[in-house]
Enzyme design. Structure first.
Site: not given
Ligand code: TRP
Ligand code: ZN
Length: 882
Positions: A328, A305-306, A128, A309, A269, A271-273
């Site tokens: 978000e 939060h993640e 992302e 998602h 912070g 990432m919700e992969n």
């Molecule tokens: N989607 C992530 C969140 O939960 C945000 C995020 C994580 C992100 N790494 C990133 C956005 C790198 C842009 C680039 O909020």
């Molecule tokens: Zn998020």
């Protein structure tokens, strides 16, 4: 026609559905430190909603193309065109087909931390928003949803752990080699920004979880070797999040495994992969000795939060990046609700509003202001902002306030039912609430389109004869870049009218009658509400719980505010009334002429805070919040123009000294009462007691009262947990110049092998409001513990200096501005995303007094005029100056 014209701004109004869809993606990733080979097999077909006969255009960024074929036949060099940022097949057959592509990437050389990179030797990915195009050629847009199967291959020694999205299918050795492989399959169609893989030597903690309907899930958290002992709290938070989402939203998990990997080098912070969240390890690792109460609370919130998602973001994703707030804002709202249920709701609300005001309000009031759903962008990475996240969450909260909890839940249920599997829009989201409740949300939708913090003004008049009370409300949304004029918004104001006994009066709902359940709805530029049978002059309590993200100006007197601070049944407004009183004093105290400045803090304010401190029935965490006076940047924002940060700091310090002196006895008594030798537990109640205890100590030390400094030294030495130790260190650093250096040196020696603790040490030094700090920060950039390559180090040292030390960042001689600009330029070549965020610290430059404003402008211009800038930094520089 040139193949790759300069990237143009992307506009929401230009959205077109993709011409080609991808049904399945089969990846074979052969990990290698410098030459990772990616074989991608894309099953594509023309989109019935796309343009017939359209070319196939795939995005790519810094990829070495090794081979490409269409339906197993290698493509001749004339059958495709390779540009700087795209690969185009100009005339593909207009039917389902298979493209196979082989690319080569160098993960060890990837310093931008987007795409495939290495963190402490571990292979990991961040896709992302647009990182997947740095792994293979692909239509890198969130409305192309595919089912992914990933085979990962690596040296067994180098990467014994191989993780992908979805469920594990197969794993094994590759005979006759030192390599092994694992195959993962994710049955849920997803956009490529949710793709992830990890390979490395990692330790694991795990737990089984059974979902409400009986699915067995294996939860796993992977961390650097030796750190498994610090992942327990994150695992516990994950289990609580999963249960809560079932109960609060009916959302259940949908795979056989859920994995989290903690890495030390990460741009944001977490990432919700899908099925494989990747985290900045700062939001996973915690032990009482190394993490503070605030760290524990952040871990809980970000794990939640993640995880949340998975439904709001993954099962229902975004049609395009303009809809970022769809996932978000909604997911922040959900994590805030979770933390409120796990902890103290009022205290959580106060903390969230503080964050909104300190980060989002300045954004909304400066050159980088943009709507919750922007209408155009040059670099999407720059729109992961407080406005999209925090204000986006407030908009969802307002929807709930307006509709009521049951209707809100009905709308959410419809959203999950109607859009599961979709790439949706804000219109889709709002339509669910409109349809579920029969409400017209057309005007409400303006919250997504109009930037700027609305100003609501309120004045009231009680008519003794008629026994009526008339409340006159007005709203104005200030102009913002590209939006000179605004329409009135729908502003839900939770309210009460307090009688002399301090209780809410039972009055008839006002004329015009849209104030059913304690909420006045302001939806015109000016409106009057008439209350009947009002027997005495009421004190209105407006915007209870901060029901709308607005600035509120009232005609309340000091006595009215003191009354609210004492009696309001809404804890948020009790807090807010005291803050408003403090703010009025602080703004007056920074007044233009020295003679006009009030010298002493008003006795009434001190008395009000004293009575909060003395009220044993109050939650200690709430009391700590009440005693914490508005921040320097809050005061600066209230002043608005011609800000002199030195005057702001002086006013704030003087008030804190006055509090420490006047309340000395109670502060000592409270400090002693709360200094209990119990073993450390990170729960909200214990954390609240520690926050009040340490707040008392800090006020005492600031005032030079009650042996504050000596007590801080003693606490620093004896503490058995990081919350107390770091809080004591911070008090010493700010209030005890003599004891400071020794304590800082001691702290570093104790924790030099703990990068996350070293971050605290760097940040604390960057925050000291003294002229020597810039030299100290410069020296620290050369310290062995610092690295420009690690975003956490950069944010702790330079980000804190620019974002949390106004007097030194905005030094009158311009040296602070220059230093930050230099750092941005150095960092830009390595990590544009982090560099751009750092540059955004200039966002309130126009509110400074002339000398500092000129120096900030010069620094921004110097950045803007540097050739070869990344789009990220160039975008922030240009918009900041516009
Ligand atoms: N989607 C992530 C969140 O939960 C945000 C995020 C994580 C992100 N790494 C990133 C956005 C790198 C842009 C680039 O909020
Ligand atoms: Zn998020």
């Amino acid at each position: 026609m040139p193949l790759d014209p300069e990237p143009q701004p992307v506009r929401l109004s230009d959205y077109r559905p993709p011409d080609w869809l991808v049904d399945t993606v089969d990846l074979d990733v052969r990990l290698h430190p410098n030459a990772t080979r990616i074989l991608a097999r894309l099953a594509m077909r023309p989109n019935p909603k796309g343009r017939p006969g359209a070319p196939i255009v795939l995005d790519g960024d810094e990829l070495a193309l090794k081979a490409i074929s269409l339906d197993s036949t290698p493509l001749a060099g004339t059958a495709y065109a390779l540009g700087e940022r795209t690969l185009t097949i100009p005339s593909p057959p207009a039917r389902a087909l298979v493209i196979e592509i082989e690319t080569l990437v160098d993960p060890s050389a990837n310093t931008s931390l987007m795409g495939l990179y290495r963190s402490s030797g571990t292979y990991c990915t961040q896709c992302e928003a647009e990182g997947f195009r740095r792994i293979t050629f692909f239509p890198d847009r969130p409305d192309v949803l595919a089912v992914y199967t990933t085979r990962i291959e690596a040296e067994r020694d180098e990467a014994p752990v191989l993780l992908g999205n979805g469920n594990p299918v197969e794993a094994g050795e590759i005979p006759g080699t030192t390599r092994h492989y694992a195959i993962w399959h994710d049955p849920w169609p997803k956009p490529c920004y949710l793709f992830a893989l990890v390979g490395g030597r990692l330790d694991r903690v795990s737990a089984p979880f059974v979902t409400a309907s009986g699915r067995h899930v294996e939860l796993g958290i992977y961390v650097e070797p030796g750190k498994a002992g610090r992942a327990g709290y994150a695992l516990d938070a994950l289990e609580r999040s999963m249960r809560w989402d079932e109960e609060a939203f009916g959302c259940e998990y949908d795979l056989d495994v859920f994995n989290i990997v903690a890495v030390a080098d990460f741009n944001m912070g977490a990432m919700e992969n899908k099925g494989l969240n990747i985290f900045n390890d700062k939001y996973v690792l915690a032990s009482p000795e190394t993490a503070t109460d605030a760290d524990y609370a952040n871990i809980e919130a970000i794990i939640a939060h993640e995880y949340f998602h998975n439904w709001t973001g993954n099962r229902i994703t975004c049609r395009d990046w303009f809809q970022l707030c769809l996932k978000e804002g909604l997911t922040v709202f959900r994590d805030q609700e979770f933390s409120s249920d796990q902890r103290s709701r009022p205290v959580k609300r106060i903390a969230d509003v503080r964050l909104l005001k300190s980060h989002q309000f300045p954004e909304d009031g400066g050159p980088l202001a943009h709507p919750v759903r922007p209408q155009t962008y040059r670099e999407i990475n720059n729109f992961y902002t407080a406005t999209v996240y925090e204000k986006g969450a407030e908009v969802v909260r307002m929807l709930k306030t307006l509709l009521g909890p049951e209707s809100f839940r009905a709308g959410m249920d419809l959203y999950f039912e109607r859009h599961d599997g979709d790439a949706a829009t804000i219109e889709d989201f709002l339509a669910c609430f409109a349809d579920a409740t029969g409400t017209d949300l057309t005007q409400f939708a303006l919250w997504y389109a109009q930037a700027g913090t609305p100003l609501v003004t309120a004045s009231g008049e009680w008519d003794r004869q008629a026994r009526t009370y008339r409340l006159d409300l007005a709203q104005a949304v200030p102009p913002t870049p590209g939006q000179p004029t605004k329409l009135p918004l729908v502003i839900p104001l939770a309210f009460g009218l307090l009688g002399a006994d301090g209780h809410d009066m039972k009055v008839l709902p006002p004329d015009g009658g849209n104030a059913a359940h304690g909420v006045l709805v302001l939806n015109e530029a000016r409106q009057s509400f008439l209350f009947r049978n009002v027997e005495e002059r009421p004190v209105p309590s407006l915007n209870r719980g901060f029901s709308a993200p607005v600035k509120l100006g009232t005609d309340l007197s000091t006595d009215d505010l003191l009354f609210l601070a004492r009696h309001d049944r809404d804890p948020f407004n009790r807090f807010e009334a005291a803050q408003t009183l403090a703010m009025a004093h602080l703004v007056a105290a920074t007044g233009a002429t020295r003679e006009a400045r009030p010298s002493a803090a008003p006795a009434a304010l001190i008395e009000a805070l004293g009575s909060v401190l003395g009220d044993a029935s109050l939650d200690p965490a709430f009391v700590a919040q009440a005693l914490s006076v508005p921040s320097e940047s809050d005061i600066a924002r209230e002043i608005g123009r011609g800000v002199d940060p030195d005057a702001v700091l002086a006013a704030r310090t003087t008030l804190r000294q006055a509090l420490g002196t006047a309340l000395g006895h109670e502060l000592v008594a409270t400090y002693e009462r709360l200094s209990v030798p119990d073993p450390y537990v990170p729960d909200a109640a214990s954390a609240g007691r520690r926050s009040l205890k340490n707040m008392c100590l800090d006020l005492l030390a600031t005032a030079g009262a009650g042996d504050g400094v000596a007590r801080a030294l003693a606490l620093y030495r004896a503490a058995d947990n990081m919350t107390d130790r770091f809080s004591a260190l911070s008090t010493l650093a700010h209030s005890a110049r003599d004891a400071r250096e020794e304590a800082l040196a001691d702290f570093y020696e104790r924790f030099r092998d703990e990068p996350l603790v070293v971050d605290k040490w760097l940040a604390l030094q960057a925050q000291i409001a003294e002229p020597g700090t810039l030299d100290r920060v410069r020296a620290l950039t050369k310290h062995a513990a610092f690295s420009m390559g690690n975003p956490n180090r950069v944010r702790s040292l330079i980000g804190t200096f620019a974002g949390a030390n106004p007097t030194q960042f905005h030094r009158a001689d311009g040296a602070g501005h220059s230093f930050v600009a230099d750092t941005v330029l150095t960092l830009d070549g390595r990590n544009p995303q982090v560099a751009a965020r750092l540059l955004a610290a200039f966002k309130s430059w126009r509110s400074l007094e002339t000398v500092r404003r000129n120096s900030a402008e010069a620094a921004l211009k110097r950045v803007a005029d540097t050739p070869g800038l990344s789009p990220d930094v160039s975008d922030i520089a240009t918009r900041s100056l516009a």
